[in-house]
Each structure stands twice: as C-alpha cells, then as structure tokens.
Design a protein around this motif. Sequence first.
Motif, PDB file in Angstrom:
ATOM      1  N   ARG A   1      -3.291  11.821  10.339  1.00  0.00           N
ATOM      2  CA  ARG A   1      -2.840  10.564  10.932  1.00  0.00           C
ATOM      3  C   ARG A   1      -3.994   9.578  11.064  1.00  0.00           C
ATOM      4  NH1 ARG A   1       0.978   7.125  11.268  1.00  0.00           N
ATOM      5  NH2 ARG A   1       1.252   6.156  13.277  1.00  0.00           N
ATOM      6  N   ILE A   2      -5.166  10.081  11.416  1.00  0.00           N
ATOM      7  CA  ILE A   2      -6.340   9.213  11.536  1.00  0.00           C
ATOM      8  C   ILE A   2      -6.729   8.657  10.176  1.00  0.00           C
ATOM      9  CG2 ILE A   2      -8.814   9.198  12.043  1.00  0.00           C
ATOM     10  CD1 ILE A   2      -8.206  11.068  14.382  1.00  0.00           C
ATOM     11  N   GLU A   3      -6.744   9.500   9.159  1.00  0.00           N
ATOM     12  CA  GLU A   3      -7.092   9.027   7.819  1.00  0.00           C
ATOM     13  C   GLU A   3      -6.108   7.967   7.339  1.00  0.00           C
ATOM     14  OE1 GLU A   3      -7.427  10.866   3.378  1.00  0.00           O
ATOM     15  OE2 GLU A   3      -8.359  12.001   5.003  1.00  0.00           O
ATOM     16  N   GLU A   4      -4.838   8.169   7.583  1.00  0.00           N
ATOM     17  CA  GLU A   4      -3.838   7.179   7.190  1.00  0.00           C
ATOM     18  C   GLU A   4      -4.012   5.888   7.983  1.00  0.00           C
ATOM     19  OE1 GLU A   4      -0.073   9.141   7.550  1.00  0.00           O
ATOM     20  OE2 GLU A   4      -0.472  10.426   5.830  1.00  0.00           O
ATOM     21  N   SER A   5      -4.412   6.008   9.239  1.00  0.00           N
ATOM     22  CA  SER A   5      -4.657   4.827  10.066  1.00  0.00           C
ATOM     23  C   SER A   5      -5.820   4.009   9.506  1.00  0.00           C
ATOM     24  CB  SER A   5      -4.956   5.254  11.504  1.00  0.00           C
ATOM     25  OG  SER A   5      -5.307   4.149  12.285  1.00  0.00           O
ATOM     26  N   ILE A   6      -6.856   4.691   9.036  1.00  0.00           N
ATOM     27  CA  ILE A   6      -7.997   3.993   8.438  1.00  0.00           C
ATOM     28  C   ILE A   6      -7.547   3.230   7.193  1.00  0.00           C
ATOM     29  CG2 ILE A   6     -10.212   4.318   7.260  1.00  0.00           C
ATOM     30  CD1 ILE A   6     -10.699   6.678   9.224  1.00  0.00           C
TER      31      ILE A   6
ATOM     32  N   VAL B   1      12.450  10.326   8.167  1.00  0.00           N
ATOM     33  CA  VAL B   1      11.167   9.717   7.845  1.00  0.00           C
ATOM     34  C   VAL B   1      10.079  10.789   7.958  1.00  0.00           C
ATOM     35  CG1 VAL B   1       9.496   7.966   8.531  1.00  0.00           C
ATOM     36  CG2 VAL B   1      11.927   7.456   8.640  1.00  0.00           C
ATOM     37  N   ALA B   2       9.253  10.908   6.920  1.00  0.00           N
ATOM     38  CA  ALA B   2       8.170  11.898   6.929  1.00  0.00           C
ATOM     39  C   ALA B   2       7.132  11.533   7.978  1.00  0.00           C
ATOM     40  CB  ALA B   2       7.525  11.971   5.543  1.00  0.00           C
ATOM     41  N   GLN B   3       6.549  12.551   8.588  1.00  0.00           N
ATOM     42  CA  GLN B   3       5.546  12.337   9.615  1.00  0.00           C
ATOM     43  C   GLN B   3       4.212  12.931   9.194  1.00  0.00           C
ATOM     44  OE1 GLN B   3       7.130  14.050  13.234  1.00  0.00           O
ATOM     45  NE2 GLN B   3       8.047  12.094  13.786  1.00  0.00           N
ATOM     46  N   SER B   4       3.154  12.342   9.733  1.00  0.00           N
ATOM     47  CA  SER B   4       1.828  12.924   9.566  1.00  0.00           C
ATOM     48  C   SER B   4       1.309  13.278  10.946  1.00  0.00           C
ATOM     49  CB  SER B   4       0.885  11.957   8.849  1.00  0.00           C
ATOM     50  OG  SER B   4       0.735  10.772   9.593  1.00  0.00           O
ATOM     51  N   ARG B   5       0.387  14.221  10.992  1.00  0.00           N
ATOM     52  CA  ARG B   5      -0.099  14.731  12.267  1.00  0.00           C
ATOM     53  C   ARG B   5      -1.613  14.804  12.296  1.00  0.00           C
ATOM     54  NH1 ARG B   5       3.772  17.529  15.110  1.00  0.00           N
ATOM     55  NH2 ARG B   5       5.741  17.710  14.041  1.00  0.00           N
ATOM     56  N   TYR B   6      -2.141  14.551  13.477  1.00  0.00           N
ATOM     57  CA  TYR B   6      -3.517  14.825  13.840  1.00  0.00           C
ATOM     58  C   TYR B   6      -4.536  14.170  12.911  1.00  0.00           C
ATOM     59  CZ  TYR B   6      -0.603  18.166  16.343  1.00  0.00           C
ATOM     60  OH  TYR B   6       0.393  18.736  17.073  1.00  0.00           O
ATOM     61  N   GLU B   7      -5.414  14.965  12.273  1.00  0.00           N
ATOM     62  CA  GLU B   7      -6.484  14.401  11.446  1.00  0.00           C
ATOM     63  C   GLU B   7      -5.938  13.573  10.291  1.00  0.00           C
ATOM     64  OE1 GLU B   7      -6.374  17.561  12.477  1.00  0.00           O
ATOM     65  OE2 GLU B   7      -8.280  17.981  13.483  1.00  0.00           O
TER      66      GLU B   7
ATOM     67  N   LEU C   1      -4.673  13.061  18.890  1.00  0.00           N
ATOM     68  CA  LEU C   1      -4.896  12.493  17.568  1.00  0.00           C
ATOM     69  C   LEU C   1      -3.650  11.808  17.032  1.00  0.00           C
ATOM     70  CD1 LEU C   1      -7.021  15.338  15.984  1.00  0.00           C
ATOM     71  CD2 LEU C   1      -7.813  13.238  17.081  1.00  0.00           C
ATOM     72  N   GLY C   2      -2.493  12.191  17.515  1.00  0.00           N
ATOM     73  CA  GLY C   2      -1.279  11.461  17.198  1.00  0.00           C
ATOM     74  C   GLY C   2      -0.373  12.090  16.165  1.00  0.00           C
ATOM     75  N   ILE C   3       0.865  11.724  16.273  1.00  0.00           N
ATOM     76  CA  ILE C   3       1.916  12.091  15.325  1.00  0.00           C
ATOM     77  C   ILE C   3       2.711  10.819  15.079  1.00  0.00           C
ATOM     78  CG2 ILE C   3       3.984  13.474  14.923  1.00  0.00           C
ATOM     79  CD1 ILE C   3       2.852  15.510  16.936  1.00  0.00           C
ATOM     80  N   GLY C   4       2.992  10.514  13.837  1.00  0.00           N
ATOM     81  CA  GLY C   4       3.738   9.292  13.556  1.00  0.00           C
ATOM     82  C   GLY C   4       4.239   9.255  12.131  1.00  0.00           C
ATOM     83  N   TRP C   5       4.824   8.144  11.780  1.00  0.00           N
ATOM     84  CA  TRP C   5       5.337   7.978  10.425  1.00  0.00           C
ATOM     85  C   TRP C   5       4.211   8.057   9.415  1.00  0.00           C
ATOM     86  CZ3 TRP C   5       9.194   3.296  10.538  1.00  0.00           C
ATOM     87  CH2 TRP C   5      10.301   3.642  11.297  1.00  0.00           C
ATOM     88  N   LYS C   6       4.485   8.702   8.330  1.00  0.00           N
ATOM     89  CA  LYS C   6       3.523   8.840   7.244  1.00  0.00           C
ATOM     90  C   LYS C   6       3.274   7.481   6.597  1.00  0.00           C
ATOM     91  CE  LYS C   6       2.629  12.350   3.856  1.00  0.00           C
ATOM     92  NZ  LYS C   6       1.420  12.610   4.580  1.00  0.00           N
TER      93      LYS C   6
END
Length: 134
Positions: free
Chosen positions: A33-38, A25-31, A9-14
Amino acid sequence: MSDDTREFLGIGWKFPLQVTASGSVAQSRYEQRIEESIYLILSTARGERVMLSDFGCGIHELVFAPNNAATRSRVVQGVRKALTAYERRIDVLDVNADSSSGQDNLLLIRINYRIRINNALGNLVYPFYIQEAA
C-alpha cells in the motif's frame, strides 16, 4: 511483525484500480500500500485534484524541460518535497534521477525509503518522461 501492528500501514483499493474475479475492488495491504501510495503521489500533478490542489508532485511541470543536471536536480527536489509532505509513513532516505542510456527523454527516479513503524527498507524506480514533444 503481527498484522495488528501492521494495520497502521493501511489497507485500501489497489492502485491502479483493479477488479477481482468475484467482481469486488482489489485491495492492497501494508508495505504494498505504501509503494502504491508513492506511485500515486508521483503520478499526480499539483492542481489535478480539485479538493486537494497542493497534492501531488511538481515534476509534471518539467515535462518539456531539457535533460540536464539542473532539471534532474529539480526533479529530485520535487520528489523529496512531495513524499515528505504526503507520505508520512516513511522517511525518505535518498532520491536521485538518472538519464536512461539510449533514451534521452527518460529519467529514472530512484527512491530509497524506510517505513517508520517497522524500520523496513524499501526502494523503487519511477520512470519519468521529459521532452515528449521532441
């Protein structure tokens, strides 16, 4: 579900970009991360990214369109097309756009999706303003 299977699902920059108290830099994880991608896909107009000129969502072309059924239909179609093309970790189950009561220039885009790796259901509401010049 273990973290090993959720790694997909991924880990990346918030998004939007944030800095932690320690200065990293703050990170977001998993679910999350998907919501932020949308949100990122829907917030990006096509042509905005030089190296990925097709990336993004075509709804920004409708910012001065009238708030009617035809516009809402085009918004739904554009959102579905963009999410299907650029967020492969989900299956788009339903997209609809409704006018907000009392705010004629606001469309509430409701998206229901399923995360492919674990069949978890997710939903979000994305506010989109049209007729900003009015």
